[in-house]
Design a protein around this motif. Sequence first.
Motif, PDB file in Angstrom:
ATOM      1  N   ILE A 120       0.843  -1.206   0.000  1.00 46.94           N
ATOM      2  CA  ILE A 120       0.000   0.000   0.000  1.00 46.94           C
ATOM      3  C   ILE A 120       0.872   1.248   0.000  1.00 46.94           C
ATOM      4  CG2 ILE A 120      -1.625   1.346   1.407  1.00 46.94           C
ATOM      5  CD1 ILE A 120      -2.833  -1.399   2.285  1.00 46.94           C
ATOM      6  N   ALA A 121       1.961   1.213   0.784  1.00 45.00           N
ATOM      7  CA  ALA A 121       2.861   2.373   0.834  1.00 45.00           C
ATOM      8  C   ALA A 121       3.480   2.652  -0.536  1.00 45.00           C
ATOM      9  CB  ALA A 121       3.957   2.133   1.873  1.00 45.00           C
ATOM     10  N   VAL A 122       3.950   1.619  -1.193  1.00 44.84           N
ATOM     11  CA  VAL A 122       4.572   1.786  -2.514  1.00 44.84           C
ATOM     12  C   VAL A 122       3.531   2.234  -3.544  1.00 44.84           C
ATOM     13  CG1 VAL A 122       5.720   0.566  -4.410  1.00 44.84           C
ATOM     14  CG2 VAL A 122       6.424   0.154  -2.036  1.00 44.84           C
ATOM     15  N   ALA A 123       2.356   1.604  -3.509  1.00 50.99           N
ATOM     16  CA  ALA A 123       1.300   1.972  -4.460  1.00 50.99           C
ATOM     17  C   ALA A 123       0.866   3.421  -4.270  1.00 50.99           C
ATOM     18  CB  ALA A 123       0.096   1.039  -4.290  1.00 50.99           C
ATOM     19  N   ILE A 160       7.051  -1.160  11.504  1.00 49.97           N
ATOM     20  CA  ILE A 160       8.503  -1.269  11.284  1.00 49.97           C
ATOM     21  C   ILE A 160       8.797  -2.298  10.194  1.00 49.97           C
ATOM     22  CG2 ILE A 160      10.694  -1.983  12.335  1.00 49.97           C
ATOM     23  CD1 ILE A 160       9.571  -0.877  15.011  1.00 49.97           C
ATOM     24  N   GLU A 161       8.146  -3.463  10.296  1.00 47.82           N
ATOM     25  CA  GLU A 161       8.350  -4.508   9.292  1.00 47.82           C
ATOM     26  C   GLU A 161       7.864  -4.041   7.916  1.00 47.82           C
ATOM     27  OE1 GLU A 161       7.064  -9.136   8.279  1.00 47.82           O
ATOM     28  OE2 GLU A 161       6.410  -8.226  10.176  1.00 47.82           O
ATOM     29  N   ALA A 162       6.713  -3.373   7.880  1.00 41.34           N
ATOM     30  CA  ALA A 162       6.170  -2.873   6.612  1.00 41.34           C
ATOM     31  C   ALA A 162       7.121  -1.881   5.954  1.00 41.34           C
ATOM     32  CB  ALA A 162       4.805  -2.219   6.844  1.00 41.34           C
ATOM     33  N   LYS A 199      12.405  -2.401   0.328  1.00 36.56           N
ATOM     34  CA  LYS A 199      12.945  -3.444  -0.556  1.00 36.56           C
ATOM     35  C   LYS A 199      12.173  -3.515  -1.866  1.00 36.56           C
ATOM     36  CE  LYS A 199      14.749  -6.398   3.146  1.00 36.56           C
ATOM     37  NZ  LYS A 199      14.542  -7.666   3.906  1.00 36.56           N
ATOM     38  N   ILE A 200      10.847  -3.290  -1.800  1.00 36.33           N
ATOM     39  CA  ILE A 200      10.033  -3.326  -3.017  1.00 36.33           C
ATOM     40  C   ILE A 200      10.456  -2.226  -3.982  1.00 36.33           C
ATOM     41  CG2 ILE A 200       7.699  -3.012  -3.957  1.00 36.33           C
ATOM     42  CD1 ILE A 200       6.623  -4.218  -1.327  1.00 36.33           C
TER      43      ILE A 200
END
Length: 336
Positions: free
Chosen positions: A188-191, A226-228, A234-235
């Motif tokens: 969602i963050a990347v999109a 944090i994991e997201a 990385k994405i």
Amino acid sequence: MDLIKQIVERAKANKQRIVLPEGTEERTITAADQLLADGVADIILIGDTKEIKDLAVSLNLKNIGKATILDPQSYEKKEAYTNLLFELRKAKGMTIGQAAKLAEDPLYIGCLMIKNGDADGEIAGAQNTTGDVLRPALQIIKTAPGISVVSGAFLMFTTQKQYGKDGLLVVADCAVTPDPTASQLAEIAVATGRTARALVGEEPHVAILSFSTKGSAKHPMVDKVIEATQLAQKIDPAMNIDGELQADAALVPSVGQQKAPDSKVAGHANVLVFPSLEVGNIAYKLVQRLGNAEAVGPILQGMAAPVNDLSRGCSVSDVYNMVAIAANQAIAAKNK
């Protein structure tokens, strides 16, 4: 709202084919008439041909003749779309008879047009629920490569010009996925960053929000953020993404410098990603109502092609703007 004007101008300069499955809905056809008059997009209306033409006459619409009208009962590619849908869904148990019936459903036809290369994007939802709009989109168009989750972003035009781009922020998810996993939140963050890039024309600085900044609190909800953040980086390593950040650390330079001095995003965020739909939906509505902000959306993201969902309470201008936004999304997708 100068950005909306820019979005419309970009759409005019590179016209896309946008399909409107609710072609006999009054607000939709009225917006279509204005879009055609302004040359914003090539419009495809799905619906009974006579009903569309009669409605255009009764509403005194002068430009509907410029639209492509597709009658769900008698269109030329009905058999081809039936076969396409059957091939896409036979592994899930769909029969050719079921495919033939769905190939008469305007929401399925719109998505089949996009899948077949006959349209570039779709706008629906003035008459149909989000679930009804999304179901055929997920079955036929599916999500973009590397993305498994659909989310809903809003353009938030606030009066606080010191934040984002002159008060404009892109926020998500406010509409679709209730409790994303860490990997879904990363997508969602990347999109959302890509949506900001496509529509705002600015390089995104994406803050994944929490009630903690850089370890100030310990909780499984913080751990997810944090994991997201790590997965999102990385994405898309080239995108500026950081978390976990509190909202003030994300937006206010002095707070960001104090709480996260090594962050490229803290204090400079123009994209805000919420840890859950509950947080996102509440937050955007509070900013809209208490902060007198203008919210444009939801803009569905994560799909392989633009499919945007309207509120059933939408206005003619909402339909108009969402067509222009879908056109910009289609342009961006083609330019990748």
